[in-house]
Design a protein around this motif. Structure first.
Motif, short mmCIF file in Angstrom:
data_model
loop_
_atom_site.label_atom_id
_atom_site.label_comp_id
_atom_site.label_asym_id
_atom_site.label_seq_id
_atom_site.Cartn_x
_atom_site.Cartn_y
_atom_site.Cartn_z
N ASP A 266 0.83 -1.21 0.00
CA ASP A 266 0.00 0.00 0.00
C ASP A 266 0.86 1.26 0.00
OD1 ASP A 266 -2.32 -1.46 -0.03
OD2 ASP A 266 -2.68 -1.31 2.14
N ILE A 267 1.90 1.27 0.84
CA ILE A 267 2.77 2.45 0.94
C ILE A 267 3.55 2.66 -0.35
CG2 ILE A 267 4.85 3.34 2.09
CD1 ILE A 267 3.71 2.19 4.71
N LEU A 268 4.07 1.59 -0.94
CA LEU A 268 4.83 1.72 -2.18
C LEU A 268 3.97 2.18 -3.34
CD1 LEU A 268 7.27 -1.34 -2.12
CD2 LEU A 268 7.56 0.95 -1.17
N ALA A 269 2.71 1.79 -3.33
CA ALA A 269 1.80 2.18 -4.41
C ALA A 269 1.48 3.68 -4.37
CB ALA A 269 0.51 1.37 -4.32
N GLN A 270 1.56 4.28 -3.17
CA GLN A 270 1.18 5.68 -3.00
C GLN A 270 2.38 6.62 -2.92
OE1 GLN A 270 -1.52 6.02 0.37
NE2 GLN A 270 -2.38 4.02 -0.07
N SER A 271 3.51 6.13 -2.43
CA SER A 271 4.65 7.01 -2.17
C SER A 271 5.33 7.49 -3.45
CB SER A 271 5.67 6.28 -1.29
OG SER A 271 6.80 7.11 -1.04
N LYS A 272 5.74 8.75 -3.43
CA LYS A 272 6.51 9.34 -4.52
C LYS A 272 7.95 9.61 -4.07
CE LYS A 272 2.86 9.43 -7.11
NZ LYS A 272 2.72 8.43 -8.20
N SER A 273 8.31 9.13 -2.90
CA SER A 273 9.62 9.41 -2.32
C SER A 273 10.74 8.74 -3.10
CB SER A 273 9.67 8.94 -0.87
OG SER A 273 10.97 9.12 -0.32
N THR A 274 11.86 9.43 -3.21
CA THR A 274 13.06 8.84 -3.82
C THR A 274 14.07 8.46 -2.73
OG1 THR A 274 14.11 11.03 -4.07
CG2 THR A 274 12.75 10.22 -5.90
N VAL B 46 11.66 -1.31 -1.05
CA VAL B 46 11.77 0.15 -0.96
C VAL B 46 12.90 0.69 -1.84
CG1 VAL B 46 10.75 0.25 1.36
CG2 VAL B 46 13.24 0.09 1.14
N ILE B 47 13.94 -0.11 -2.02
CA ILE B 47 15.04 0.32 -2.90
C ILE B 47 14.56 0.44 -4.33
CG2 ILE B 47 17.24 -0.40 -3.92
CD1 ILE B 47 17.88 -1.69 -1.17
N ILE B 48 13.87 -0.58 -4.82
CA ILE B 48 13.39 -0.54 -6.21
C ILE B 48 12.33 0.55 -6.38
CG2 ILE B 48 12.13 -1.84 -7.97
CD1 ILE B 48 13.54 -4.35 -6.96
N ALA B 49 11.46 0.72 -5.38
CA ALA B 49 10.43 1.75 -5.47
C ALA B 49 11.06 3.15 -5.53
CB ALA B 49 9.49 1.66 -4.28
N ALA B 50 12.10 3.37 -4.75
CA ALA B 50 12.79 4.68 -4.76
C ALA B 50 13.43 4.95 -6.11
CB ALA B 50 13.83 4.73 -3.65
N ILE B 51 14.02 3.92 -6.69
CA ILE B 51 14.64 4.06 -8.02
C ILE B 51 13.58 4.37 -9.07
CG2 ILE B 51 15.86 2.78 -9.84
CD1 ILE B 51 17.30 1.26 -7.56
N ARG B 52 12.46 3.68 -8.99
CA ARG B 52 11.33 3.95 -9.90
C ARG B 52 10.85 5.39 -9.74
NH1 ARG B 52 6.09 1.53 -7.61
NH2 ARG B 52 6.53 3.32 -6.24
N GLY C 293 25.52 4.22 -11.05
CA GLY C 293 25.23 5.61 -11.39
C GLY C 293 23.83 6.05 -11.03
N ILE C 294 23.20 5.35 -10.09
CA ILE C 294 21.84 5.69 -9.66
C ILE C 294 21.91 6.51 -8.38
CG2 ILE C 294 19.65 4.77 -8.83
CD1 ILE C 294 20.13 2.31 -10.58
N LYS C 295 21.46 7.76 -8.44
CA LYS C 295 21.49 8.64 -7.28
C LYS C 295 20.09 8.75 -6.68
CE LYS C 295 25.37 11.41 -8.98
NZ LYS C 295 25.87 12.78 -9.26
N LEU C 296 19.99 8.42 -5.41
CA LEU C 296 18.71 8.46 -4.72
C LEU C 296 18.70 9.58 -3.69
CD1 LEU C 296 17.98 4.66 -4.27
CD2 LEU C 296 17.08 6.22 -6.00
N GLY C 297 18.34 10.77 -4.11
CA GLY C 297 18.18 11.89 -3.20
C GLY C 297 19.49 12.31 -2.53
N ASN C 298 19.32 12.96 -1.40
CA ASN C 298 20.43 13.49 -0.64
C ASN C 298 20.93 12.47 0.37
OD1 ASN C 298 21.77 14.92 1.63
ND2 ASN C 298 21.31 16.75 0.41
N ARG C 299 22.22 12.12 0.30
CA ARG C 299 22.75 11.11 1.22
C ARG C 299 22.66 11.56 2.67
NH1 ARG C 299 28.05 7.94 -1.18
NH2 ARG C 299 27.32 7.66 -3.31
#
Length: 234
Positions: A53-61, A90-96, A194-200
């Motif tokens: 449910d959370i992954l379907a709604q979240s837009k977070s990177t 959550v890793i794959i969802a953030a990349i998406r 080379g995949i950057k996910l937001g601010n470290r």
């Protein structure tokens, strides 16, 4: 999920138990000393629905942000095999969400593979499920198989990096391991793919916040136990 909330037995020898929820009979090293047992599938079922449910709604990177949101839900226990599933998802969802291409059905593939990693994997098999979760995520993202040399190596490297960060000589803590694994994943993905996910720094802040919340919860548990002990003495 527990039947009677008593501390579980983590044995070196497996025994045959029947799940109190689905009645499946199987061998296990983890069970209640009073005979109760819940299989990994039933143990994780509610948490996986929350995760979906959370992954379907979240837009977070930020995978740490999503992970903390999932782990804060009351359906997710302190420890258990559901954490092995949460990490790659959550890793794959953030990349998406960050706009990078991901294979079709990537999250479902990760959920399916990670659900096969049993509870107690770290101490009984010498390989933490949260670390394996990173390897699963990288494997799904790169379409790795046992025959794809480079992609296989990337998946193994992801797991190896996470495992190297978990050598702390401490008993298991699924949430601690998941946080460390996700932070390792973010660094690995940027360095190797080379995949950057937001601010470290922001990600690290979420990790520290989560650890702080666990410490507070543990203190409350200890205080409540001491309070109950004192009441019995009176």
């Amino acid at each position: 999920m527990r039947v009677c909330a008593r501390p579980l037995v983590y044995a070196t020898e497996s025994v045959t138990k029947t799940c109190a929820i689905c009645s499946k009979e199987e061998k296990t090293n983890i069970y209640c000393p009073y005979g109760h047992y819940i299989c990994d599938s039933c143990h994780s079922k509610a948490a996986i629905e929350v995760l979906k449910d959370i992954l379907a709604q979240s837009k977070s990177t930020n995978p740490a942000e999503m992970m903390e949101q999932v782990m804060a839900h009351p359906s997710v226990p302190m420890h258990g095999p559901e954490h092995h599933i949460i990490v790659p998802a959550v890793i794959i969802a953030a990349i998406r969400n960050a706009g990078y291409p991901v294979p079709e059905g990537a999250i479902d593939k990760a959920l399916e593979r990670a659900s096969k990693v049993p509870g107690g994997w770290c101490g009984l098999y010498g390989d933490c499920g949260a670390a394996v979760g990173i390897g699963i995520a990288v494997s799904v993202l790169t379409n790795a198989t046992p025959l794809t040399g480079k992609e296989r190596g990337l998946a193994l490297g992801a797991t190896a990096l996470a495992l190297s960060k978990l050598l702390d000589d401490q008993p298991r803590c699924c949430k601690r391991s998941s946080r460390i694994a996700v932070e390792a994943a973010v660094n690995y993905l940027e360095d190797k793919l080379g995949i950057k996910l937001g601010n470290r720094n922001l990600l690290h802040a979420h990790i520290l916040l989560g650890i702080n919340n666990v410490l507070k919860a543990n203190v409350l548990i200890i205080l409540n136990k001491q309070l109950n002990k004192n009441k019995r003495k009176l």
